[in-house]
Enzyme design. Structure first.
Site, PDB file in Angstrom:
ATOM      1  N   HIS A 239      -2.723 -17.116  15.365  1.00 12.65           N
ATOM      2  CA  HIS A 239      -3.975 -17.720  15.361  1.00 12.65           C
ATOM      3  C   HIS A 239      -4.865 -17.061  16.206  1.00 12.65           C
ATOM      4  O   HIS A 239      -4.639 -16.473  17.369  1.00 12.65           O
ATOM      5  CB  HIS A 239      -3.893 -19.330  15.746  1.00 12.65           C
ATOM      6  CG  HIS A 239      -3.453 -19.528  17.273  1.00 12.65           C
ATOM      7  ND1 HIS A 239      -4.250 -19.796  18.269  1.00 12.65           N
ATOM      8  CD2 HIS A 239      -2.172 -19.751  17.486  1.00 12.65           C
ATOM      9  CE1 HIS A 239      -3.379 -19.961  19.249  1.00 12.65           C
ATOM     10  NE2 HIS A 239      -2.228 -20.054  18.876  1.00 12.65           N
TER      11      HIS A 239
ATOM     12  N   GLU B 106      -5.500 -23.490  15.219  1.00 13.00           N
ATOM     13  CA  GLU B 106      -4.132 -23.713  15.547  1.00 13.00           C
ATOM     14  C   GLU B 106      -4.100 -24.663  16.860  1.00 13.00           C
ATOM     15  O   GLU B 106      -3.312 -25.669  16.925  1.00 13.00           O
ATOM     16  CB  GLU B 106      -3.168 -22.640  15.850  1.00 13.00           C
ATOM     17  CG  GLU B 106      -1.652 -22.837  16.138  1.00 13.00           C
ATOM     18  CD  GLU B 106      -1.214 -23.193  17.327  1.00 13.00           C
ATOM     19  OE1 GLU B 106      -0.128 -23.667  17.642  1.00 13.00           O
ATOM     20  OE2 GLU B 106      -1.817 -22.958  18.237  1.00 13.00           O
TER      21      GLU B 106
ATOM     22  N   HIS C  76      -0.785 -21.987  28.606  1.00 16.28           N
ATOM     23  CA  HIS C  76      -2.241 -22.502  28.516  1.00 16.28           C
ATOM     24  C   HIS C  76      -2.780 -22.581  30.069  1.00 16.28           C
ATOM     25  O   HIS C  76      -3.602 -23.654  30.448  1.00 16.28           O
ATOM     26  CB  HIS C  76      -1.917 -23.946  27.929  1.00 16.28           C
ATOM     27  CG  HIS C  76      -1.789 -24.197  26.622  1.00 16.28           C
ATOM     28  ND1 HIS C  76      -2.059 -25.055  25.880  1.00 16.28           N
ATOM     29  CD2 HIS C  76      -1.474 -22.904  25.483  1.00 16.28           C
ATOM     30  CE1 HIS C  76      -1.848 -25.012  24.717  1.00 16.28           C
ATOM     31  NE2 HIS C  76      -1.696 -23.455  24.628  1.00 16.28           N
TER      32      HIS C  76
END
Length: 388
Positions: free
Chosen positions: A70, A221, A322
């Site tokens: 993605h 995504e 993340h």
């Protein structure tokens, strides 16, 4: 497997990281990938919103194989213009405000972009003393300071900043001489770079894949849409390339390939994942297996949308996913090598060429009990007659 151009892989990743692409703001990164595919001479199609589907012809068209990564990343969006001249934010994608604090960003407005910094509501120890450390972590407890004259909401209005504007977080990448790469948004700009490097390896070597190979680049995504509408009926297997979670309690590593055997949506395809593991072993590609508890990928969105495809997930181990992430080039090279090995491998399940077929040729899974061999000094498995 084919030789991978490491310099190309690194340069491609660096170029991708330089393009802001939070979910909902992916036009430029999609344009960049399409221009690279043009340069490589690969046919592609672009959806209305900007997902990319490229095709490398194989010796047969079915059962086609696909790889997916993605283009979109995490980010934020302006939720409100505050009376103190700061901006209230909501996240794009799932990530902690803990990693937002201190981030340099760009606020993208219709009239241009402004730089800024995401700060906790109480950012100065000289003002708040110990309250700086006792402030809770969460998006309600941060705000964006714009690098422009903005002392009140009216000033923000004059700047042209509006509710809903996209906030792109600067990646601040570092490519270290020892192979480590530290940056935000390696999820999943690194996966995109792996795919392009593997595609280039096919082209450079003149290798024709066994069947048609599709290279899918999705744009949503991080918000759960992913590969829900980009597959074709010819595609029988879909391998997602994304980040693994290198952390305590996980088997993922920053070196080699981490094969995901399952995630929060359930197990990946039994036969495809085991073929991938065999290819790693046969080609001396370092690998390990893992199961992810709080994770979903493009493969999940495809299956949930109704695609009848075998799915797998191969990953590069990421430390602090993340957040401010770290990976190693060894994993990226290993993944690209695996992609070429799979693309050139024979089709073992010929029945997959048809969407519907009879039982003939259908797959089998082992159901017999495994043979149990005991050493002489091992406790007996079963009690003798009369024993309890």
């Amino acid at each position: 497997m084919l030789a991978i151009d490491i310099d190309y892989l690194s340069d491609t990743l660096n170029a991708l990281l330089a393009i802001p692409s939070p979910t909902g703001f992916t036009d430029e990164v999609a344009r960049h990938v399409c221009e690279e595919l043009d340069r490589l001479g690969v046919f592609y199609e672009l959806t209305r919103r900007g997902a990319v589907r490229a095709r490398l012809p194989g010796r047969s068209t079915r059962p086609a194989r696909a790889f997916v990564s993605h283009l979109d990343t995490l980010g934020a969006q302006v939720k409100g213009l505050k009376e103190n001249g700061r901006l209230e934010l909501v996240p794009i994608g799932t990530w902690s405000a803990r990693f937002a604090e201190g981030a340099r960003v760009r606020v993208i407005t219709e009239s241009g972009a402004y730089s800024g910094t995401i700060l906790p509501l109480k950012a100065s120890g000289h003002t708040y003393n110990d309250e700086v450390d006792s402030l809770p972590v969460g998006w309600p407890f941060v705000e964006l300071r714009v690098d422009a004259y903005a002392r009140c909401k009216a000033d923000l209005d004059k700047l042209g900043i509006e509710i809903g504007d996209i906030v792109a977080v600067e990646p601040q990448p570092e490519f270290l001489d020892n192979g480590y790469i530290v940056s935000r948004h390696l999820d999943n700009k690194a996966g995109v770079a792996v795919m392009l490097a593997a595609l280039k390896a096919f082209l450079d070597s003149g290798t024709v894949p066994t069947v048609d190979l599709f290279w899918l680049f999705t744009i949503a995504e991080e918000t759960g849409h992913g590969a829900s509408s980009i597959l074709t009926p010819d595609i029988a297997s879909l391998i997602a390339i994304d980040n693994g979670t290198s952390a305590p309690g996980q088997a993922s590593e920053e070196f080699g390939v981490t094969i995901a055997m399952g995630d929060q949506t359930g197990p990946f395809d039994y036969h495809l994942t085991r073929k991938i593991a065999r290819l790693c072993a046969e080609n001396a590609i370092k690998h390990q297996k893992d199961v992810f508890r709080y994770y979903r990928s493009d493969a999940a969105s495809a299956v949930e949308a109704g695609a009848d495809v075998r799915t797998a997930l191969i990953t590069f181990g990421v430390d602090a996913s993340h957040g401010y992430e770290r990976i190693h080039m060894h994993a990226l090279r290993s993944l690209a090598e695996l992609v070429t090995a799979y693309g050139a491998s024979p089709v073992e399940i010929q029945r997959d060429a048809a969407e519907f077929a009879s039982l003939e040729g259908f797959t089998e899974q082992p159901v017999e009990e495994a043979a149990q061999t005991l050493s002489p000094d091992t406790t007996r498995l079963r009690a003798e007659p009369g024993e309890r």
